[in-house]
Design a protein around this motif. Structure first.
Motif, PDB file in Angstrom:
ATOM      1  N   LEU A 123       0.838  -1.210   0.000  1.00 53.04           N
ATOM      2  CA  LEU A 123       0.000   0.000   0.000  1.00 53.04           C
ATOM      3  C   LEU A 123       0.869   1.254   0.000  1.00 53.04           C
ATOM      4  O   LEU A 123       0.593   2.212  -0.721  1.00 53.04           O
ATOM      5  N   ALA A 124       1.940   1.238   0.795  1.00 51.53           N
ATOM      6  CA  ALA A 124       2.834   2.399   0.865  1.00 51.53           C
ATOM      7  C   ALA A 124       3.680   2.525  -0.400  1.00 51.53           C
ATOM      8  O   ALA A 124       3.756   3.598  -0.995  1.00 51.53           O
ATOM      9  N   SER A 125       4.294   1.426  -0.831  1.00 53.90           N
ATOM     10  CA  SER A 125       5.212   1.507  -1.979  1.00 53.90           C
ATOM     11  C   SER A 125       4.487   1.791  -3.293  1.00 53.90           C
ATOM     12  O   SER A 125       5.051   2.408  -4.187  1.00 53.90           O
ATOM     13  N   LEU A 126       3.231   1.387  -3.400  1.00 54.19           N
ATOM     14  CA  LEU A 126       2.442   1.662  -4.613  1.00 54.19           C
ATOM     15  C   LEU A 126       1.733   3.012  -4.531  1.00 54.19           C
ATOM     16  O   LEU A 126       0.984   3.365  -5.427  1.00 54.19           O
ATOM     17  N   ASP A 127       1.972   3.746  -3.454  1.00 50.83           N
ATOM     18  CA  ASP A 127       1.412   5.084  -3.256  1.00 50.83           C
ATOM     19  C   ASP A 127      -0.122   5.082  -3.319  1.00 50.83           C
ATOM     20  O   ASP A 127      -0.735   5.904  -3.989  1.00 50.83           O
ATOM     21  N   LEU A 128      -0.719   4.141  -2.585  1.00 44.02           N
ATOM     22  CA  LEU A 128      -2.177   4.002  -2.573  1.00 44.02           C
ATOM     23  C   LEU A 128      -2.835   4.706  -1.385  1.00 44.02           C
ATOM     24  O   LEU A 128      -4.058   4.640  -1.241  1.00 44.02           O
ATOM     25  N   LEU A 129      -2.037   5.359  -0.546  1.00 47.29           N
ATOM     26  CA  LEU A 129      -2.581   5.954   0.667  1.00 47.29           C
ATOM     27  C   LEU A 129      -2.489   7.477   0.633  1.00 47.29           C
ATOM     28  O   LEU A 129      -1.456   8.037   0.274  1.00 47.29           O
ATOM     29  N   LYS A 130      -3.571   8.112   1.049  1.00 46.42           N
ATOM     30  CA  LYS A 130      -3.558   9.562   1.198  1.00 46.42           C
ATOM     31  C   LYS A 130      -2.775   9.898   2.462  1.00 46.42           C
ATOM     32  O   LYS A 130      -2.621   9.053   3.356  1.00 46.42           O
ATOM     33  N   PRO A 131      -2.276  11.124   2.579  1.00 43.54           N
ATOM     34  CA  PRO A 131      -1.576  11.505   3.817  1.00 43.54           C
ATOM     35  C   PRO A 131      -2.480  11.286   5.035  1.00 43.54           C
ATOM     36  O   PRO A 131      -3.666  11.614   4.996  1.00 43.54           O
ATOM     37  N   GLY A 132      -1.914  10.701   6.066  1.00 45.06           N
ATOM     38  CA  GLY A 132      -2.676  10.447   7.287  1.00 45.06           C
ATOM     39  C   GLY A 132      -3.619   9.258   7.211  1.00 45.06           C
ATOM     40  O   GLY A 132      -4.408   9.030   8.124  1.00 45.06           O
ATOM     41  N   ALA A 133      -3.552   8.482   6.138  1.00 48.72           N
ATOM     42  CA  ALA A 133      -4.445   7.323   5.978  1.00 48.72           C
ATOM     43  C   ALA A 133      -4.284   6.359   7.144  1.00 48.72           C
ATOM     44  O   ALA A 133      -3.191   6.193   7.692  1.00 48.72           O
TER      45      ALA A 133
END
Length: 183
Positions: free
Chosen positions: A135-145
């Motif tokens: 999730l982090a490495s694929l940039d799937l999370l908004k800031p603060g997710a």
């Protein structure tokens, strides 16, 4: 099993008659959402191992804008679709039938970003750590997710790089951990 609170409150949900899914009990679900703040002001939710779709539907019932519900099991996805129909707002939900690893790549290709992610895979800690890392490495999370991880009492998760553990709830045989993407 039912929707506990919000706009779809008290609607009974269908569940899969199988040992392959473990629906989150109403008691655990209520405690979990109390920990998250009960209600939301928008946001996009991903339930990667949706089972019945109950967690994602509950999140939308409590104010999230949309939910993406994924499960590898076709029978589970049929149940999810029936439960989405109970909301009378099917346009607020997307249902996918894919292995989690494939789903994450598809969502990355679509440049999706999520505010809240539910992880409750049937095969414990190795997969959860991999999913959080992806999730982090694929940039799937908004800031603060936030990521909500549900396990049994025997599963001890190691610290996960890039995430802060916010809460660790023990509810009988279930442990719910809430992580936040580190800034």
């Amino acid at each position: 099993m039912r929707i506990i609170s919000g706009k779809y409150a008290k609607r009974n949900l269908f569940t899969l008659k199988s040992q392959k899914t473990r629906p989150t009990s109403d008691k655990v679900k209520e405690s979990l959402f109390n920990s998250l703040g009960q209600f939301f002001a928008g946001g996009e939710v991903l339930d990667l191992y949706a089972g019945s779709g109950a967690l994602g539907i509950e999140a939308v019932s409590r104010g999230c804008e949309r939910a993406v519900l994924n499960d590898v099991s076709r029978p589970a996805c049929q149940i999810i679709r029936k439960n989405v129909d109970l909301t009378k707002e099917p346009d607020r939900f997307e249902v996918f039938t894919m292995p989690a690893k494939v789903a994450l790549k598809v969502f990355a290709d679509q440049e999706r970003k999520f505010d809240l992610v539910f992880l409750d895979p049937p095969y414990a800690k190795q997969q959860m750590v991999k999913d959080m890392t992806a999730l982090a490495s694929l940039d799937l999370l908004k800031p603060g997710a936030k990521i909500v991880v549900e396990t049994d009492e025997q599963t001890d998760l190691p610290p996960v790089a890039g995430f802060d553990l916010l809460k660790d709830h023990h509810m009988g045989k279930t442990i719910v951990r809430i992580y936040q993407r580190a800034e």
